[in-house]
Design a protein around this motif. Structure first.
Motif, mmCIF file in Angstrom:
data_model
loop_
_atom_site.group_PDB
_atom_site.id
_atom_site.type_symbol
_atom_site.label_atom_id
_atom_site.label_comp_id
_atom_site.label_asym_id
_atom_site.label_seq_id
_atom_site.Cartn_x
_atom_site.Cartn_y
_atom_site.Cartn_z
ATOM 1 N N HIS A 1 6.170 -4.693 -0.531
ATOM 2 C CA HIS A 1 5.669 -4.710 0.843
ATOM 3 C C HIS A 1 5.596 -6.143 1.371
ATOM 4 N N LEU A 2 5.046 -7.029 0.549
ATOM 5 C CA LEU A 2 4.880 -8.430 0.940
ATOM 6 C C LEU A 2 6.239 -9.130 1.073
ATOM 7 N N ALA A 3 7.150 -8.872 0.111
ATOM 8 C CA ALA A 3 8.467 -9.498 0.154
ATOM 9 C C ALA A 3 9.269 -9.030 1.372
ATOM 10 N N ALA A 4 9.211 -7.722 1.657
ATOM 11 C CA ALA A 4 9.934 -7.196 2.822
ATOM 12 C C ALA A 4 9.377 -7.788 4.109
ATOM 13 N N MET A 5 8.045 -7.938 4.163
ATOM 14 C CA MET A 5 7.428 -8.556 5.346
ATOM 15 C C MET A 5 7.906 -9.992 5.521
ATOM 16 N N THR B 1 12.428 -0.306 6.145
ATOM 17 C CA THR B 1 12.377 0.880 5.279
ATOM 18 C C THR B 1 11.500 0.622 4.054
ATOM 19 N N VAL B 2 11.677 -0.546 3.443
ATOM 20 C CA VAL B 2 10.850 -0.900 2.283
ATOM 21 C C VAL B 2 9.383 -1.004 2.680
ATOM 22 N N LEU B 3 9.111 -1.611 3.836
ATOM 23 C CA LEU B 3 7.738 -1.732 4.327
ATOM 24 C C LEU B 3 7.078 -0.366 4.468
ATOM 25 N N VAL B 4 7.786 0.572 5.065
ATOM 26 C CA VAL B 4 7.224 1.902 5.289
ATOM 27 C C VAL B 4 6.987 2.630 3.961
ATOM 28 N N LEU B 5 7.986 2.619 3.075
ATOM 29 C CA LEU B 5 7.854 3.333 1.804
ATOM 30 C C LEU B 5 6.764 2.719 0.927
ATOM 31 N N ALA B 6 6.762 1.380 0.832
ATOM 32 C CA ALA B 6 5.759 0.715 0.000
ATOM 33 C C ALA B 6 4.362 0.894 0.589
ATOM 34 N N GLY B 7 4.253 0.783 1.910
ATOM 35 C CA GLY B 7 2.954 0.973 2.548
ATOM 36 C C GLY B 7 2.427 2.380 2.367
ATOM 37 N N THR B 8 3.317 3.364 2.429
ATOM 38 C CA THR B 8 2.903 4.753 2.220
ATOM 39 C C THR B 8 2.405 4.964 0.802
ATOM 40 N N ALA B 9 3.131 4.407 -0.180
ATOM 41 C CA ALA B 9 2.704 4.545 -1.580
ATOM 42 C C ALA B 9 1.334 3.911 -1.797
ATOM 43 N N GLN B 10 1.110 2.733 -1.217
ATOM 44 C CA GLN B 10 -0.192 2.076 -1.352
ATOM 45 C C GLN B 10 -1.303 2.903 -0.708
ATOM 46 N N ALA B 11 -1.028 3.435 0.483
ATOM 47 C CA ALA B 11 -2.045 4.201 1.195
ATOM 48 C C ALA B 11 -2.429 5.453 0.419
ATOM 49 N N LEU B 12 -1.451 6.127 -0.175
ATOM 50 C CA LEU B 12 -1.750 7.343 -0.938
ATOM 51 C C LEU B 12 -2.665 7.047 -2.112
ATOM 52 N N VAL B 13 -2.461 5.893 -2.754
ATOM 53 C CA VAL B 13 -3.285 5.540 -3.918
ATOM 54 C C VAL B 13 -4.637 4.993 -3.489
ATOM 55 N N GLU B 14 -4.647 4.068 -2.524
ATOM 56 C CA GLU B 14 -5.878 3.383 -2.150
ATOM 57 C C GLU B 14 -6.805 4.236 -1.276
#
Length: 556
Positions: free
Chosen positions: A294-298, A337-350
């Protein structure tokens, strides 16, 4: 191979080993029990007090204490952590009466947890206070400055990665590289300043002190922790990346230089999740990778936008932009695309549940971030549309000059909007990393719910009532006394509190309170049923002046 390349390769290899994720853990430890238990009366003093948490913790130096009825310390000062147990050895025999146990520990995600409880030996007496012990309220200035330091670090990463990436792949050979290189060096400097500032601030954040309350022992504890290791790795990665900027600036970086620069960027980006919430999630391998991606894509996306707005759309000609823009557009789409997928994965866990998304501060900050991100996507879609319609463009020189000026203006407007909103997103993210994850709030509650904080006032004082998790069963109560206008803490001579539920004919139940500091008391109460409870708090501020206030506490 140059000496810079060799040094960067050695650094990258070492940092990769050091940055490997640790084993699973959970964040934000909570108290689950103690021996002796809270409010018990024992016939003989134990040789040690054991405080048990939901996860392994480490004690803060000189912030775990056992205060005797006469106000002296009974602990030896040699506290040890055995997994989830905090073991506090006691010295000799103490007087009969009530003892205060206060603690401040660091949980797996490097956030401090404080609290206290009392037990009695032989007889119950007035609970002593611990003026110099654990302070459960982190200095707001320290916390806000840490968020600012994080923001500086994110900004620096963007300014470092964007120019380096564009110089390596998209920069026209005819244009000078002085401007982008200076921008990259400024970014590296901001990352370094941010890392050093965060290392310093972690000392008072851990100990509960103010902004200038940093000690040598505290510095040693921070540098010896995973938090300190991650930041030292970040500093080393930045230093190695700066060494590689010289061949990049000369547009003569080889494949090995490029690979090392990319590797250093990955390792450096991983130090952010390794020093925060993701490393302590229930699935750290997923959240660390997702947060780093997420950070790298940003950094790639926003850094590229900065280069477009600041240099390429100003100095590259229309034909050069005809080659650059389609390539950049594809990269931007991949980064999003990476931002959205990574952010979604983080949100589901956190976050985990819809109730936690809307019912916790962490969840609400995520909602704000998603809304801002939607604005960015709209601006990005506009820029991509302009790019697809105009590159490649007309080949006639006159048409090309007119079309180029119009397209540049439109693109710069779209890019400027994206950059402006990104600045706001970085601010929200900086606050988000300092906020308790929604999963931790709900884990403390045992089921979906949220803590309740109520402020009630009289002509003598203002009381902040904090009840967590505000559900049926055992709850922790924190009371903070402040002056009537709320401007400063207020010393309290005596605390009393009861809870009642008149709607269900539940008579007042006494809340056993322990004065942890002159302005703060804590205790535990069991709510037998759900409803809106009346908590009556009586505060005596001197020998003759006292008042009672009532707070309404919704319990789920």
């Amino acid at each position: 191979m140059s000496w810079r390349t060799l040094l960067a390769a050695v650094t990258l290899g070492g940092l990769t080993v050091l940055a490997l994720p640790a084993g699973p853990a959970s964040a934000h430890a909570t108290l689950v029990g103690s021996n002796p238990t809270a409010d018990v009366v024992v016939d003989a003093l134990p040789g040690e007090v054991v405080v048990t948490f939901t996860e392994p913790v480490r004690p803060v130096a000189d912030k775990v204490r056992v205060i005797a009825p006469d106000g002296g310390r009974l602990d030896t000062g040699k506290v040890t952590a055995r997994g989830a147990d905090l073991v506090i050895p006691l010295r000799g025999n103490g007087p009969r009466g009530t003892y205060l146990v206060s603690y401040r520990v660091i949980s797996a995600d490097n956030h401090p947890i404080s609290g206290g409880f009392a037990f009695s030996y032989g007889e119950v007496t007035a609970t002593p206070t611990d003026d110099a012990g654990a302070d459960v309220q982190t200095d707001p200035l320290v916390k806000h400055t840490m968020s600012a330091a994080r923001w500086i670090g994110f900004l620096g990463l963007i300014l470092l990665v964007g120019p380096a990436l564009v110089l390596l792949t998209l920069w026209p050979a005819r244009l000078p590289t002085t401007g982008p290189v200076r921008l990259a060096l400024a970014g590296a400097g901001l990352v370094a300043v941010s890392a050093l500032l965060e290392l310093y601030l972690q000392i008072p954040y851990t100990s509960g002190g103010d902004l200038l309350d940093a000690t040598t022992d505290g510095a040693g504890d921070v540098l010896g922790s995973t938090y300190g290791a991650a930041h030292l790795i970040r500093l080393a990665a930045v230093a190695a990346a700066v060494l590689l900027l010289r061949p990049v600036a000369g547009l003569r970086a080889g494949r090995l230089d490029q690979a090392l620069l990319i590797g250093l960027s990955v390792v450096g980006a991983a130090t952010w999740p390794l020093s925060g919430h993701p490393s302590a999630s229930p699935v750290p391998a997923l959240t660390v990778v997702a947060d780093a991606a997420h950070l790298a894509a940003m950094a790639v996306w926003v850094g590229g936008l900065v280069m477009l707005f600041g240099f390429l759309l100003r100095h590259a000609d229309h034909r050069e932009l005809g080659v650059i823009m389609p390539v950049w557009s594809g990269w931007a789409l991949l980064a999003v695309t990476v931002l959205v997928l990574a952010g979604t994965a983080q949100a589901l866990v956190e976050i985990g549940t819809l109730g936690a998304l809307t019912g916790t501060l962490y969840g609400r900050l995520v909602i704000v971030k998603v809304c801002l991100f939607a604005v960015i996507l709209a601006a990005a879609a506009y820029a991509r549309s302009v790019t697809n319609r105009n590159y490649p463009a007309a080949t006639d020189d006159a048409d090309e000059e007119v079309a180029g000026a119009t397209v540049r203006r439109r693109l710069r407007i779209g890019v400027l909007v994206e950059i402006g909103v990104v600045v706001l997103v970085l601010g929200v993210t900086s606050v988000l990393v300092q906020t308790t994850p929604a999963r931790s709030v709900e884990a403390a509650a045992g089921r979906p719910g949220r803590p309740v904080e109520v402020r009630v006032s009289s002509n003598l004082f203002q009381v902040v009532v904090d009840v967590s998790p505000a559900r049926t069963g055992i709850n922790t109560v924190h009371l903070y006394a402040r002056k009537p206008d709320g401007s400063a803490p207020l010393k309290v001579v005596e605390w009393k509190a009861t809870v009642a539920l008149p709607s269900k004919e539940v008579e007042p139940i006494t809340v056993p309170l322990v004065a942890l500091t002159p302005d703060h008391a804590s205790g535990q109460i069991a709510f037998p049923t759900a409803g809106t409870w009346d908590m009556r708090v009586t505060v005596r501020v001197d020998d003759i002046n006292q008042a009672t206030v009532t707070a309404r506490i919704p319990v789920g």
